[in-house]
Design an enzyme around this catalytic site. Structure first.
Site, PDB file in Angstrom:
ATOM      1  N   ASP A  13       0.813  -1.222   0.000  1.00  0.00           N
ATOM      2  CA  ASP A  13       0.000   0.000   0.000  1.00  0.00           C
ATOM      3  C   ASP A  13       0.844   1.269   0.000  1.00  0.00           C
ATOM      4  OD1 ASP A  13      -2.290  -1.632   0.229  1.00  0.00           O
ATOM      5  OD2 ASP A  13      -2.017  -1.718   2.386  1.00  0.00           O
ATOM      6  N   LYS A  16       1.859   2.426  -4.970  1.00  0.00           N
ATOM      7  CA  LYS A  16       2.546   1.988  -6.194  1.00  0.00           C
ATOM      8  C   LYS A  16       1.721   2.265  -7.436  1.00  0.00           C
ATOM      9  CE  LYS A  16       2.950  -2.215  -4.556  1.00  0.00           C
ATOM     10  NZ  LYS A  16       2.499  -1.994  -3.192  1.00  0.00           N
ATOM     11  N   GLY A  40      -4.733  -4.518  -4.512  1.00  0.00           N
ATOM     12  CA  GLY A  40      -5.793  -3.713  -5.098  1.00  0.00           C
ATOM     13  C   GLY A  40      -5.330  -2.291  -5.235  1.00  0.00           C
ATOM     14  N   HIS A  41      -5.508  -1.706  -6.414  1.00  0.00           N
ATOM     15  CA  HIS A  41      -5.299  -0.273  -6.446  1.00  0.00           C
ATOM     16  C   HIS A  41      -6.399   0.447  -7.188  1.00  0.00           C
ATOM     17  CE1 HIS A  41      -2.103  -1.751  -9.279  1.00  0.00           C
ATOM     18  NE2 HIS A  41      -2.910  -1.111 -10.081  1.00  0.00           N
ATOM     19  N   GLN A 223       1.996  -5.811  -3.206  1.00  0.00           N
ATOM     20  CA  GLN A 223       2.377  -5.846  -1.786  1.00  0.00           C
ATOM     21  C   GLN A 223       3.726  -5.145  -1.581  1.00  0.00           C
ATOM     22  OE1 GLN A 223       1.270  -9.246  -3.060  1.00  0.00           O
ATOM     23  NE2 GLN A 223      -0.777  -8.578  -2.577  1.00  0.00           N
TER      24      GLN A 223
HETATM   25  P1  IMP Z   1      -2.696 -12.719   2.193  1.00  0.00           P
HETATM   26  O1  IMP Z   1      -1.809 -12.193   1.132  1.00  0.00           O
HETATM   27  O2  IMP Z   1      -4.160 -12.505   1.913  1.00  0.00           O
HETATM   28  O3  IMP Z   1      -2.394 -14.148   2.526  1.00  0.00           O
HETATM   29  O4  IMP Z   1      -2.413 -11.888   3.528  1.00  0.00           O
HETATM   30  C1  IMP Z   1      -1.183 -11.989   4.220  1.00  0.00           C
HETATM   31  C2  IMP Z   1      -0.762 -10.651   4.792  1.00  0.00           C
HETATM   32  O5  IMP Z   1      -0.413  -9.772   3.731  1.00  0.00           O
HETATM   33  C3  IMP Z   1      -1.869  -9.925   5.575  1.00  0.00           C
HETATM   34  O6  IMP Z   1      -1.266  -9.199   6.625  1.00  0.00           O
HETATM   35  C4  IMP Z   1      -2.443  -8.979   4.555  1.00  0.00           C
HETATM   36  O7  IMP Z   1      -3.057  -7.859   5.165  1.00  0.00           O
HETATM   37  C5  IMP Z   1      -1.180  -8.580   3.800  1.00  0.00           C
HETATM   38  N1  IMP Z   1      -1.470  -8.148   2.422  1.00  0.00           N
HETATM   39  C6  IMP Z   1      -1.796  -8.907   1.369  1.00  0.00           C
HETATM   40  N2  IMP Z   1      -1.981  -8.157   0.274  1.00  0.00           N
HETATM   41  C7  IMP Z   1      -1.751  -6.886   0.630  1.00  0.00           C
HETATM   42  C8  IMP Z   1      -1.737  -5.641  -0.085  1.00  0.00           C
HETATM   43  O8  IMP Z   1      -1.980  -5.555  -1.298  1.00  0.00           O
HETATM   44  N3  IMP Z   1      -1.433  -4.540   0.659  1.00  0.00           N
HETATM   45  C9  IMP Z   1      -1.114  -4.604   1.963  1.00  0.00           C
HETATM   46  N4  IMP Z   1      -1.106  -5.733   2.665  1.00  0.00           N
HETATM   47  C10 IMP Z   1      -1.410  -6.877   2.008  1.00  0.00           C
END
Ligand code: IMP
Length: 422
Positions: A13, A16, A40-41, A223
Site C-alpha cells: 500500500d 505503487k 488492489g489499487h 504488496q
Molecule cells: P494474504 O496475502 O491474503 O495471505 O495476507 C497476508 C498478509 O499480507 C496480511 O497481513 C495482509 O493484510 C497482507 N497483504 C496482502 N496483500 C496486501 C496488499 O496488497 N497490501 C497490503 N497488505 C497486504
C-alpha cells in the site's frame, strides 16, 4: 525506457499504483509478476473510481500490452468480473491483456481453507485478505495446483478438479467447515475458463519477443518488501516473493535484462493485518484516518500507521537493489509540527541497524527516533522540487541519506499532476 521493476519498499500500500501510472507512460509492456487479488489499487476512469486487483493499470491506455505472468495466482471468477467491469466502463481489454498459461488458479477450497485456518488460529491469526492466496501458493509448492492451461481445457479441468475437491473436502470437514459441491464449482469455473480462454498464452515467449523487438518492460510489484515470503516479517507475510527477484522468477525474464529498480515508499509507514510494525503510532493513525486516508483498497480495513522507518527501508533498498525511490503521500504529513523518523531499533542496551529476522525480537524493538520540524503548509499544489517547502525538502533529503538511495519522484496527492519528478 529501461526495463524497470517497481517494488514496494515497506508493508504494501505504498501508493505503487499511481507511480506505475506515471512510469507506464514510457513503457510498452506492463507485467504483474506475483500475488493475486489480495492486491488492489484504485484508478480513475474518467470520473469513476475503479479498483483493479489483478489487471495491470496500464490497461487504461490502449497502446500498452498488459501481462499477468506465471508468478501470479489467479482467481478466474474474480478476474472475469474485473474484465467485465472494465468493459462496462468502456475500457478495451481484448487485444492488450494476456494471461500466462502457467499461472496457478485460486479455487474456492483455497478461500475456504484460508478462512478456516485464520479462524482456527484465533489470536495467532495472520490477518489475511481471505482471498485464498496462501493455500493456492501452498498447492503450487506441493505440486497439486491447477494452472490456467488446465482451466481452459474443460475435460482435463473436470478430472483434476474432482480429485482436488475430494481431498480438500476431507480437510474442510475435519476443520468443521462446509464441504464444497463439485458440480457447482465445476460449472462456475468452466464458465470463467471459457471466458478467459482467449486471453491465455505463453507469456514467457511473448515477453522475450518484446525484448527482442526493443520494447520496454515495466514489472509491477504487488504488496511490499516486508510481506515477502522470504524477506518479510514471517509468518506475517503473504505467500509470494514480492521483492525484485520475484519479477524474474515470476515472468521468465532473466536478471540481466533488468535495467532499473524503483522502490516506492510512503513518507510514513502503514501496514494492514497482524504482525510487528515497530514505529506504529496511534495518534498518527487517528490523524490520517480523520483525513479519510489509509483505508485498504481490497478489504476496506483501516491501515495501521507509524512514522517513517529508515531501518526497514534501508534493508529494502539493499534486498531489491533499489536504484531510485518514489515517495508518496508527503501531503499526509502537511499538518504536523513535529515529524519523527526511526533511525535504529533498541532492546535494552542492544542496538539494531537491520530488522531482526525473528518477529518476537522485532516486536520487542523500541524505535530510536530523530525529530524533524514540520512544514505546516499544504504541499498538494507543489509541482516542482523547488515549490516544496524548505522543511519538506530537508525531510526528504534526510530520508534519502538514511536509506541510501536517491529520491526521483515525490507524490503530493492522488491526481496524476500531483507528481513531482526531480
Ligand atoms: P494474504 O496475502 O491474503 O495471505 O495476507 C497476508 C498478509 O499480507 C496480511 O497481513 C495482509 O493484510 C497482507 N497483504 C496482502 N496483500 C496486501 C496488499 O496488497 N497490501 C497490503 N497488505 C497486504
Amino acid at each position: 525506457m529501461a526495463n524497470t521493476i517497481l517494488v514496494g519498499a515497506q508493508w504494501g500500500d505504498e501508493g505503487k499504483g499511481k507511480i506505475i501510472d506515471v512510469l507506464t507512460e514510457e513503457a510498452d509492456v506492463v507485467i504483474r509478476y506475483a500475488g493475486g487479488n489480495n492486491a488492489g489499487h484504485t484508478v480513475l476512469v474518467g470520473q469513476e473510481r475503479y479498483i483493479l486487483h489483478l489487471v495491470p493499470s496500464g490497461i487504461l491506455r490502449p497502446d500498452k500490452l498488459c501481462v499477468i505472468a506465471n508468478g501470479v495466482v489467479i482467481d478466474p471468477v474474480s478476474l472475469m468480473e474485473e474484465i467485465q467491469g472494465l468493459r462496462r466502463l468502456g475500457v478495451k481489454v481484448d487485444r492488450n491483456l494476456v494471461i500466462s498459461e502457467t499461472a496457478h488458479v485460486v479455487l474456492p477450497y483455497h478461500r475456504e481453507l484460508d478462512v478456516a485456518r485464520e479462524n482456527r488460529q484465533g489470536r495467532h491469526k495472520l490477518g489475511t485478505t481471505k482471498r485464498g492466496i496462501g493455500p493456492a501458493y501452498a498447492d503450487k509448492a506441493a505440486r497439486v495446483g491447477l494452472r490456467m492451461l488446465d482451466l481452459v481445457r474443460p475435460e482435463v479441468f473436470a478430472e483434476k478438479l474432482r480429485r482436488r475437491i475430494r481431498e480438500n473436502n476431507e480437510v474442510l470437514r475435519a476443520w468443521g467447515a462446509r464441504p464444497l459441491s463439485y458440480r457447482k464449482v465445476l460449472q462456475e469455473y468452466q464458465a470463467a475458463g471459457s471466458f478467459l480462454q482467449p486471453f491465455v498464452a505463453n507469456t514467457v515467449a511473448l515477453l522475450h519477443q518484446a525484448i527482442a523487438e526493443g520494447k520496454s518492460l515495466l514489472f509491477e510489484g504487488a504488496q511490499g518488501t516486508f510481506l515477502d515470503i522470504d524477506h518479510g516479517t514471517y509468518p506475517f507475510v503473504t505467500s509470494s516473493n514480492t521483492t525484485a527477484g520475484g519479477a524474474c522468477t515470476g515472468t521468465g525474464v532473466p536478471p540481466n535484462r533488468i535495467d532499473r529498480v524503483v522502490g516506492v515508499m510512503k513518507a510514513y509507514t502503514t501496514r494492514v493485518g497482524e504482525g510487528p510494525l515497530p514505529t506504529e503510532d496511534a495518534a498518527l493513525g487517528d490523524l490520517l484516518h480523520s483525513m479519510g486516508r489509509e483505508f485498504g483498497a481490497t478489504t476496506g480495513r483501516p491501515r495501521r500507521c507509524g512514522w517513517f522507518d529508515a531501518v526497514a527501508v534501508r534493508h529494502a533498498v539493499r534486498i531489491n537493489g533499489v536504484d531510485e525511490l518514489a515517495v508518496t503521500n508527503l501531503d499526509g504529513l502537511d499538518t504536523l509540527s513535529t515529524i519523527k523518523v526511526c533511525l535504529g531499533y533498541r532492546v535494552g542496551r542492544r542496538q539494531y541497524d537491520i530488522p531482526p529476522a525473528d518477529v518476537q525480537e522485532l516486536s520487542a524493538c523500541e524505535p530510536v527516533y530523530a525529530e524533524f520540524e514540520g512544514w505546516c503548509t499544504s504541499t498538494q499544489g507543489a509541482r516542482s522540487w523547488k515549490q516544496l517547502p524548505t522543511k519538506a525538502r530537508a525531510y526528504l533529503k534526510a530520508l534519502e541519506d538514511l536509506v541510501g538511495a536517491p529520491i526521483r519522484i515525490v507524490s503530493v496527492g492522488p491526481a496524476r499532476e500531483q507528481t513531482i519528478e526531480r
